[in-house]
Design an enzyme around this catalytic site. Sequence first.
Site, mmCIF file in Angstrom:
data_model
loop_
_atom_site.group_PDB
_atom_site.id
_atom_site.type_symbol
_atom_site.label_atom_id
_atom_site.label_comp_id
_atom_site.label_asym_id
_atom_site.label_seq_id
_atom_site.Cartn_x
_atom_site.Cartn_y
_atom_site.Cartn_z
ATOM 1 N N PRO A 60 0.821 -1.219 0.000
ATOM 2 C CA PRO A 60 0.000 0.000 0.000
ATOM 3 C C PRO A 60 0.848 1.260 0.000
ATOM 4 O O PRO A 60 1.992 1.239 0.478
ATOM 5 C CB PRO A 60 -0.799 -0.110 1.296
ATOM 6 N N ASP A 61 0.311 2.345 -0.543
ATOM 7 C CA ASP A 61 1.016 3.629 -0.454
ATOM 8 C C ASP A 61 0.736 4.240 0.917
ATOM 9 O O ASP A 61 0.176 3.587 1.805
ATOM 10 C CB ASP A 61 0.641 4.557 -1.625
ATOM 11 N N GLN A 133 11.487 7.211 -3.717
ATOM 12 C CA GLN A 133 11.209 7.393 -2.284
ATOM 13 C C GLN A 133 10.943 6.039 -1.647
ATOM 14 O O GLN A 133 10.822 5.935 -0.440
ATOM 15 C CB GLN A 133 9.960 8.257 -2.096
ATOM 16 N N ASP A 136 11.250 -0.363 -0.882
ATOM 17 C CA ASP A 136 11.019 -1.787 -1.159
ATOM 18 C C ASP A 136 12.056 -2.428 -2.077
ATOM 19 O O ASP A 136 12.018 -3.640 -2.309
ATOM 20 C CB ASP A 136 9.602 -1.987 -1.736
HETATM 21 P P1 CNA Z 1 1.896 8.741 -1.009
HETATM 22 O O1 CNA Z 1 1.929 10.022 -0.297
HETATM 23 O O2 CNA Z 1 1.090 7.641 -0.433
HETATM 24 O O3 CNA Z 1 1.386 9.033 -2.494
HETATM 25 C C1 CNA Z 1 1.163 8.005 -3.430
HETATM 26 C C2 CNA Z 1 0.591 8.654 -4.681
HETATM 27 O O4 CNA Z 1 0.516 7.659 -5.683
HETATM 28 C C3 CNA Z 1 -0.808 9.222 -4.503
HETATM 29 O O5 CNA Z 1 -0.913 10.437 -5.211
HETATM 30 C C4 CNA Z 1 -1.703 8.146 -5.140
HETATM 31 O O6 CNA Z 1 -2.886 8.679 -5.710
HETATM 32 C C5 CNA Z 1 -0.809 7.616 -6.209
HETATM 33 N N1 CNA Z 1 -1.030 6.217 -6.568
HETATM 34 C C6 CNA Z 1 -1.240 5.169 -5.741
HETATM 35 N N2 CNA Z 1 -1.281 4.035 -6.451
HETATM 36 C C7 CNA Z 1 -1.103 4.377 -7.745
HETATM 37 C C8 CNA Z 1 -1.028 3.654 -8.956
HETATM 38 N N3 CNA Z 1 -1.126 2.321 -8.998
HETATM 39 N N4 CNA Z 1 -0.831 4.337 -10.106
HETATM 40 C C9 CNA Z 1 -0.714 5.701 -10.103
HETATM 41 N N5 CNA Z 1 -0.782 6.449 -8.983
HETATM 42 C C10 CNA Z 1 -0.949 5.786 -7.818
HETATM 43 O O7 CNA Z 1 3.385 8.169 -1.229
HETATM 44 P P2 CNA Z 1 4.703 8.972 -1.613
HETATM 45 O O8 CNA Z 1 5.613 7.978 -2.224
HETATM 46 O O9 CNA Z 1 4.410 10.211 -2.337
HETATM 47 O O10 CNA Z 1 5.240 9.368 -0.144
HETATM 48 C C11 CNA Z 1 6.544 9.279 0.200
HETATM 49 C C12 CNA Z 1 6.776 8.211 1.272
HETATM 50 C C13 CNA Z 1 6.045 6.955 1.003
HETATM 51 C C14 CNA Z 1 8.198 7.788 1.290
HETATM 52 O O11 CNA Z 1 8.842 8.222 2.426
HETATM 53 C C15 CNA Z 1 8.215 6.236 1.257
HETATM 54 O O12 CNA Z 1 9.175 5.688 2.091
HETATM 55 C C16 CNA Z 1 6.872 5.861 1.651
HETATM 56 N N6 CNA Z 1 6.334 4.561 1.251
HETATM 57 C C17 CNA Z 1 7.039 3.683 0.516
HETATM 58 C C18 CNA Z 1 6.476 2.490 0.160
HETATM 59 C C19 CNA Z 1 7.272 1.529 -0.675
HETATM 60 O O13 CNA Z 1 8.474 1.432 -0.507
HETATM 61 N N7 CNA Z 1 6.614 0.831 -1.589
HETATM 62 C C20 CNA Z 1 5.177 2.183 0.554
HETATM 63 C C21 CNA Z 1 4.471 3.102 1.320
HETATM 64 C C22 CNA Z 1 5.053 4.299 1.679
#
Ligand code: CNA
Length: 323
Positions: A60-61, A133, A136
């Site tokens: 999840p984001d 950012q 993973d």
């Molecule tokens: P966020 O703030 O959750 O934003 C995610 C963005 O991506 C939002 O605008 C969503 O609408 C959009 N989104 C979600 N899924 C999709 C998709 N499939 N296609 C297109 N758009 C999508 O996360 P950010 O990365 O902006 O925030 C930064 C944080 C998140 C960092 O410090 C990371 O460490 C942290 N993070 C990382 C992970 C990971 O490593 N996968 C997971 C969760 C959080």
Amino acid sequence: MGQVCQSFKSLMQLQLQDEKLPPLLSSFDMEGIAGYIAEKGCKQVVVMCGAGISTSAGIPDFRTPGTGLYDNLQRFNLPRAESIFELKFFRKTPQAFYELVRELWPGNYEPTPAHYFLRLLNEKGILRRCYTQNIDSLEGRAGLPAEKLVAAHGNFDEAHVIDTWPEIKVPVHELKRALDAGEEGWKELKKAKGGLVKPKIVFFGEALPDRFNRLHMTDLAACDLLIVMGTSLVVYPFAGLVGVANKSAPRLLINRDQAGTCDTLESGFRFHLQGEDNWRDVFHKDDCDAGCRTLAEHLGWKDDLEALIQSEGRVSVCNAPWV
Ligand code: CNA
């Protein structure tokens, strides 16, 4: 006071006029971006990405309402969701972060088509650097070489004892073994190392890795196209890279919703503005995987992308425990 504000506003408008360029794109969409890459022979593409490129892998984001981590951390009984990435909370209640770390440990998830698109950009010889950012490590797992990646918020490649100076490093496999052994495991590791051990994931208030500081200004100055994917662009200093990008480089955002927009200064995207106020920004509203496939198709790379995904034989299957 009013006059001061007026003068300041005029000065800013003047600066803005200075910064404006004639339109860089024939059309402000994916076709325009693909045409620009082909015509100009772009070779210095910089990509910035966030949690949205990994959601289709099942991770999840942060901020998507309902499914984002911030909405789903209640089981950890945190004072607020951000606390899971705060040292103050970690020192008192390490269990919460350790549970998250165990779930996110590399190997539990597979790359998505968007990750393979990053590798394709590199194999086509046009990727200068990818700034992520994400913690993973899926960019590397998809085959992007380490020198092309800047893990701006750290990852699981290294671990260290917190609150030590000079910093005491700990081999990551020791941390993994300890976490696999549960509460007793990390408590024993803490005793053995003289403090809590955490992977080198950047917590709120911690400095970004040297590699980020060393590379970002030259990379963004040299870039001939900026692609931003799957991020809400609210975490600084990372989000500030958008504003540093070379003025003559088009900027493309592939995201479910608009992010990082800015009306007044040239520090954010201007795709929501009309005419000459936007000479280079494109917003492609879509999922990252679909957006990457669309761009690949416009570039004539559709088969290459699909072949890359198939050849690796490991692409995300969404089976995460938390979605
Ligand atoms: P966020 O703030 O959750 O934003 C995610 C963005 O991506 C939002 O605008 C969503 O609408 C959009 N989104 C979600 N899924 C999709 C998709 N499939 N296609 C297109 N758009 C999508 O996360 P950010 O990365 O902006 O925030 C930064 C944080 C998140 C960092 O410090 C990371 O460490 C942290 N993070 C990382 C992970 C990971 O490593 N996968 C997971 C969760 C959080």
